[in-house]
Design a protein around this motif. Structure first.
Motif, PDB file in Angstrom:
ATOM      1  N   GLU A  58       0.806  -1.223   0.000  1.00  0.00           N
ATOM      2  CA  GLU A  58       0.000   0.000   0.000  1.00  0.00           C
ATOM      3  C   GLU A  58       0.839   1.274   0.000  1.00  0.00           C
ATOM      4  O   GLU A  58       0.386   2.312  -0.478  1.00  0.00           O
ATOM      5  CB  GLU A  58      -0.938  -0.007   1.211  1.00  0.00           C
ATOM      6  N   THR A  59       2.044   1.213   0.534  1.00  0.00           N
ATOM      7  CA  THR A  59       2.860   2.428   0.662  1.00  0.00           C
ATOM      8  C   THR A  59       4.068   2.434  -0.273  1.00  0.00           C
ATOM      9  O   THR A  59       4.841   3.399  -0.261  1.00  0.00           O
ATOM     10  CB  THR A  59       3.352   2.591   2.113  1.00  0.00           C
ATOM     11  N   HIS A  60       4.231   1.399  -1.099  1.00  0.00           N
ATOM     12  CA  HIS A  60       5.414   1.342  -1.968  1.00  0.00           C
ATOM     13  C   HIS A  60       5.318   2.376  -3.093  1.00  0.00           C
ATOM     14  O   HIS A  60       4.256   2.569  -3.693  1.00  0.00           O
ATOM     15  CB  HIS A  60       5.556  -0.054  -2.577  1.00  0.00           C
ATOM     16  N   ASP A  61       6.413   3.040  -3.371  1.00  0.00           N
ATOM     17  CA  ASP A  61       6.505   4.015  -4.460  1.00  0.00           C
ATOM     18  C   ASP A  61       6.949   3.290  -5.737  1.00  0.00           C
ATOM     19  O   ASP A  61       8.074   2.791  -5.815  1.00  0.00           O
ATOM     20  CB  ASP A  61       7.512   5.102  -4.094  1.00  0.00           C
ATOM     21  N   PHE A  62       6.067   3.225  -6.724  1.00  0.00           N
ATOM     22  CA  PHE A  62       6.351   2.488  -7.954  1.00  0.00           C
ATOM     23  C   PHE A  62       6.962   3.361  -9.049  1.00  0.00           C
ATOM     24  O   PHE A  62       7.132   2.899 -10.174  1.00  0.00           O
ATOM     25  CB  PHE A  62       5.058   1.839  -8.484  1.00  0.00           C
ATOM     26  N   SER A  63       7.279   4.594  -8.744  1.00  0.00           N
ATOM     27  CA  SER A  63       7.732   5.519  -9.794  1.00  0.00           C
ATOM     28  C   SER A  63       9.062   5.106 -10.420  1.00  0.00           C
ATOM     29  O   SER A  63       9.352   5.498 -11.556  1.00  0.00           O
ATOM     30  CB  SER A  63       7.831   6.938  -9.236  1.00  0.00           C
ATOM     31  N   ASP A  64       9.867   4.325  -9.686  1.00  0.00           N
ATOM     32  CA  ASP A  64      11.132   3.867 -10.267  1.00  0.00           C
ATOM     33  C   ASP A  64      11.158   2.349 -10.442  1.00  0.00           C
ATOM     34  O   ASP A  64      12.210   1.743 -10.607  1.00  0.00           O
ATOM     35  CB  ASP A  64      12.320   4.315  -9.420  1.00  0.00           C
ATOM     36  N   THR A  65       9.963   1.717 -10.382  1.00  0.00           N
ATOM     37  CA  THR A  65       9.838   0.266 -10.570  1.00  0.00           C
ATOM     38  C   THR A  65       9.366  -0.004 -11.995  1.00  0.00           C
ATOM     39  O   THR A  65       8.474   0.678 -12.504  1.00  0.00           O
ATOM     40  CB  THR A  65       8.842  -0.324  -9.550  1.00  0.00           C
ATOM     41  N   ASP A  66       9.974  -0.989 -12.643  1.00  0.00           N
ATOM     42  CA  ASP A  66       9.685  -1.248 -14.060  1.00  0.00           C
ATOM     43  C   ASP A  66       8.532  -2.218 -14.270  1.00  0.00           C
ATOM     44  O   ASP A  66       7.692  -2.025 -15.143  1.00  0.00           O
ATOM     45  CB  ASP A  66      10.936  -1.785 -14.753  1.00  0.00           C
ATOM     46  N   ILE A  67       8.514  -3.290 -13.491  1.00  0.00           N
ATOM     47  CA  ILE A  67       7.480  -4.312 -13.641  1.00  0.00           C
ATOM     48  C   ILE A  67       6.979  -4.713 -12.264  1.00  0.00           C
ATOM     49  O   ILE A  67       7.765  -4.951 -11.352  1.00  0.00           O
ATOM     50  CB  ILE A  67       8.016  -5.580 -14.356  1.00  0.00           C
ATOM     51  N   CYS A  68       5.666  -4.796 -12.130  1.00  0.00           N
ATOM     52  CA  CYS A  68       5.063  -5.358 -10.929  1.00  0.00           C
ATOM     53  C   CYS A  68       4.372  -6.663 -11.306  1.00  0.00           C
ATOM     54  O   CYS A  68       3.435  -6.662 -12.114  1.00  0.00           O
ATOM     55  CB  CYS A  68       4.052  -4.393 -10.305  1.00  0.00           C
ATOM     56  N   LEU A  69       4.848  -7.763 -10.746  1.00  0.00           N
ATOM     57  CA  LEU A  69       4.209  -9.060 -10.933  1.00  0.00           C
ATOM     58  C   LEU A  69       3.167  -9.196  -9.831  1.00  0.00           C
ATOM     59  O   LEU A  69       3.499  -9.371  -8.662  1.00  0.00           O
ATOM     60  CB  LEU A  69       5.250 -10.179 -10.862  1.00  0.00           C
ATOM     61  N   MET A  70       1.901  -9.098 -10.204  1.00  0.00           N
ATOM     62  CA  MET A  70       0.812  -8.999  -9.237  1.00  0.00           C
ATOM     63  C   MET A  70       0.171 -10.362  -9.002  1.00  0.00           C
ATOM     64  O   MET A  70      -0.370 -10.975  -9.925  1.00  0.00           O
ATOM     65  CB  MET A  70      -0.229  -8.005  -9.767  1.00  0.00           C
ATOM     66  N   SER A  71       0.260 -10.840  -7.759  1.00  0.00           N
ATOM     67  CA  SER A  71      -0.366 -12.112  -7.412  1.00  0.00           C
ATOM     68  C   SER A  71      -1.015 -11.991  -6.047  1.00  0.00           C
ATOM     69  O   SER A  71      -0.749 -12.779  -5.139  1.00  0.00           O
ATOM     70  CB  SER A  71       0.673 -13.240  -7.420  1.00  0.00           C
ATOM     71  N   ALA A  72      -1.862 -10.989  -5.912  1.00  0.00           N
ATOM     72  CA  ALA A  72      -2.475 -10.687  -4.618  1.00  0.00           C
ATOM     73  C   ALA A  72      -3.995 -10.815  -4.640  1.00  0.00           C
ATOM     74  O   ALA A  72      -4.668 -10.387  -3.703  1.00  0.00           O
ATOM     75  CB  ALA A  72      -2.074  -9.283  -4.182  1.00  0.00           C
ATOM     76  N   GLY A  73      -4.549 -11.392  -5.723  1.00  0.00           N
ATOM     77  CA  GLY A  73      -5.995 -11.551  -5.816  1.00  0.00           C
ATOM     78  C   GLY A  73      -6.657 -10.465  -6.629  1.00  0.00           C
ATOM     79  O   GLY A  73      -6.105  -9.375  -6.816  1.00  0.00           O
ATOM     80  N   ALA A  74      -7.869 -10.760  -7.113  1.00  0.00           N
ATOM     81  CA  ALA A  74      -8.556  -9.853  -8.034  1.00  0.00           C
ATOM     82  C   ALA A  74      -8.926  -8.530  -7.392  1.00  0.00           C
ATOM     83  O   ALA A  74      -8.756  -7.464  -7.991  1.00  0.00           O
ATOM     84  CB  ALA A  74      -9.806 -10.533  -8.590  1.00  0.00           C
ATOM     85  N   SER A  75      -9.435  -8.556  -6.165  1.00  0.00           N
ATOM     86  CA  SER A  75      -9.877  -7.305  -5.544  1.00  0.00           C
ATOM     87  C   SER A  75      -8.697  -6.368  -5.283  1.00  0.00           C
ATOM     88  O   SER A  75      -8.803  -5.153  -5.479  1.00  0.00           O
ATOM     89  CB  SER A  75     -10.621  -7.600  -4.241  1.00  0.00           C
ATOM     90  N   VAL A  76      -7.568  -6.926  -4.856  1.00  0.00           N
ATOM     91  CA  VAL A  76      -6.368  -6.112  -4.632  1.00  0.00           C
ATOM     92  C   VAL A  76      -5.862  -5.556  -5.953  1.00  0.00           C
ATOM     93  O   VAL A  76      -5.480  -4.382  -6.048  1.00  0.00           O
ATOM     94  CB  VAL A  76      -5.272  -6.946  -3.935  1.00  0.00           C
ATOM     95  N   SER A  77      -5.887  -6.384  -6.988  1.00  0.00           N
ATOM     96  CA  SER A  77      -5.415  -5.926  -8.297  1.00  0.00           C
ATOM     97  C   SER A  77      -6.293  -4.814  -8.853  1.00  0.00           C
ATOM     98  O   SER A  77      -5.796  -3.833  -9.409  1.00  0.00           O
ATOM     99  CB  SER A  77      -5.367  -7.099  -9.280  1.00  0.00           C
ATOM    100  N   GLN A  78      -7.595  -4.953  -8.693  1.00  0.00           N
ATOM    101  CA  GLN A  78      -8.503  -3.914  -9.184  1.00  0.00           C
ATOM    102  C   GLN A  78      -8.244  -2.583  -8.482  1.00  0.00           C
ATOM    103  O   GLN A  78      -8.346  -1.521  -9.088  1.00  0.00           O
ATOM    104  CB  GLN A  78      -9.953  -4.356  -8.960  1.00  0.00           C
ATOM    105  N   LYS A  79      -7.868  -2.655  -7.222  1.00  0.00           N
ATOM    106  CA  LYS A  79      -7.614  -1.435  -6.453  1.00  0.00           C
ATOM    107  C   LYS A  79      -6.264  -0.818  -6.782  1.00  0.00           C
ATOM    108  O   LYS A  79      -6.165   0.406  -6.968  1.00  0.00           O
ATOM    109  CB  LYS A  79      -7.681  -1.758  -4.949  1.00  0.00           C
ATOM    110  N   PHE A  80      -5.230  -1.640  -6.878  1.00  0.00           N
ATOM    111  CA  PHE A  80      -3.866  -1.111  -6.960  1.00  0.00           C
ATOM    112  C   PHE A  80      -3.277  -1.079  -8.372  1.00  0.00           C
ATOM    113  O   PHE A  80      -2.438  -0.218  -8.665  1.00  0.00           O
ATOM    114  CB  PHE A  80      -2.933  -1.904  -6.042  1.00  0.00           C
ATOM    115  N   SER A  81      -3.660  -2.005  -9.251  1.00  0.00           N
ATOM    116  CA  SER A  81      -3.007  -2.082 -10.560  1.00  0.00           C
ATOM    117  C   SER A  81      -3.108  -0.795 -11.367  1.00  0.00           C
ATOM    118  O   SER A  81      -2.112  -0.353 -11.957  1.00  0.00           O
ATOM    119  CB  SER A  81      -3.558  -3.264 -11.365  1.00  0.00           C
ATOM    120  N   PRO A  82      -4.275  -0.125 -11.432  1.00  0.00           N
ATOM    121  CA  PRO A  82      -4.327   1.139 -12.191  1.00  0.00           C
ATOM    122  C   PRO A  82      -3.399   2.207 -11.619  1.00  0.00           C
ATOM    123  O   PRO A  82      -2.785   2.972 -12.369  1.00  0.00           O
ATOM    124  CB  PRO A  82      -5.800   1.555 -12.078  1.00  0.00           C
TER     125      PRO A  82
END
Length: 343
Positions: A58-82
């Motif tokens: 929830e608090t990670h800064d993705f501005s310098d991250t290139d790829i996020c491999l998301m495996s945290a479930g659909a509801s978490v992905s819907q909230k955070f992926s965008p």
């Protein structure tokens, strides 16, 4: 310069497998960050010969991250992926959250690699359902050769597809049977030990389950919308590895021998098909392997141009973690992704 990779859901079965495969395949990562929910902060996970400490998604800064491999479930992905995608980080999501979005490519690299070009619309790429991934790897080369009209598939899916709690339930119930303790069912609607359950995911109005619908929808999206698909999805008392009994009807003639030869040359496929006891692959043998194994290839005399086959794969690898890493490799190998740090 390599890439900065984040694993969201790093403490789960698939997240841990992603870390293993990143290390195994020497993915060009300068830095790997393990992320999970706040309750997992401080947990340690392995990455090759290193140990990573889990940080807060929830608090990670993705501005310098290139790829996020998301495996945290659909509801978490819907909230955070965008939000992650808006920060310039490409999300490769393992849940069902984005698979049916027309602006999000659904990718199996051996099947539809060119579709990855569409990731820029939302900066999100979807990984298919585990049972669909292995199915389309086997279907694609046969479809190219003889054009598939219809597929009837019955899946025999391991409990790991439902997560660690499901694996624990199978273990605990099995032990309870042998020591005559009460059987408790929490994760599954019925006892799974020494049993099979013809029900995965929620039921839909037409009587099919969501899992069965996923196989239909995803096969059409990745392979060919004209293919007719019907599925029965079954949970079996196996820890790792999904198996599928697949019946295929083609437009054009194809023999079992031709199919065997085609599949032997197809990427990601490994044919083990001896007409003798043990001359086939079972889920137990697929565990820990990257291949989609194909056995019991034979002609179906009840329809014109029909074949039957048995398809087995490690659902935590090709069905989830491996395919996700292969998508990331496809981005890199095609020059579609540049390191944000380098930029």
């Amino acid at each position: 310069m390599g890439f900065k990779i984040a694993i969201a859901g790093a403490t789960g079965n698939v997240g841990r497998e992603m870390l293993n495969i990143l290390a195994e395949r020497n993915f060009p990562a300068d830095e790997v960050i393990a992320l999970a929910s706040s309750r997992s902060i401080g947990t340690e996970v392995s990455f090759g010969d290193k140990t990573l400490t889990v940080k807060n998604l929830e608090t990670h800064d993705f501005s310098d991250t290139d790829i996020c491999l998301m495996s945290a479930g659909a509801s978490v992905s819907q909230k955070f992926s965008p939000k992650i995608a808006a920060a310039g980080c490409v999300v490769i999501d393992n849940s069902s959250a984005w698979r049916y979005d027309s602006e999000v490519p659904l990718i199996v690299p051996e099947v539809n690699p060119d579709a990855i070009e569409g990731f820029r619309k939302k900066n999100i790429i979807a990984n298919p359902n585990c049972s669909t991934a292995q199915l389309v790897v086997a279907l694609k080369p046969l479809h190219d050769r003889a054009k598939i009209k219809r597929v009837v598939v019955s899946t025999y899916q391991s409990v790991s597809g439902a997560g660690k709690d499901a694996m624990d339930e199978l273990f605990n119930q099995t032990r309870a049977v042998f020591v005559a303790d009460p059987i408790e069912s929490k994760k599954f609607p019925k006892r799974i030990a020494f049993n099979v359950i013809p029900h995965i995911d929620t039921f839909m109005e037409d009587g099919y389950t969501k899992e069965e619908w996923k196989v239909l929808a995803e096969t059409k999206k990745m392979l060919d919308p004209k293919i007719k698909v019907t599925c029965t999805a079954v949970r079996v008392p196996v820890f790792i590895g999904h198996a599928e009994s697949v019946n295929i009807e083609f437009e054009n003639e194809i023999t079992a021998d031709e199919a065997r030869d085609i599949l032997r040359e197809a990427p990601g496929c490994l044919v083990v098909d001896k007409h003798e006891p043990g001359g086939y692959v079972t889920p137990y043998e697929s565990a820990g392997d990257d291949a989609t194994f194909i056995s019991r290839i034979r002609e179906d005399a009840t329809v014109e141009n029909g074949l039957n086959m048995w398809v087995v794969s490690d659902n935590l690898r090709k069905g989830a973690a491996l395919n996700t890493i292969q998508i990331a490799e496809l981005l890199v190998n095609r020059g579609l992704l540049k390191s944000q740090a380098a930029a």
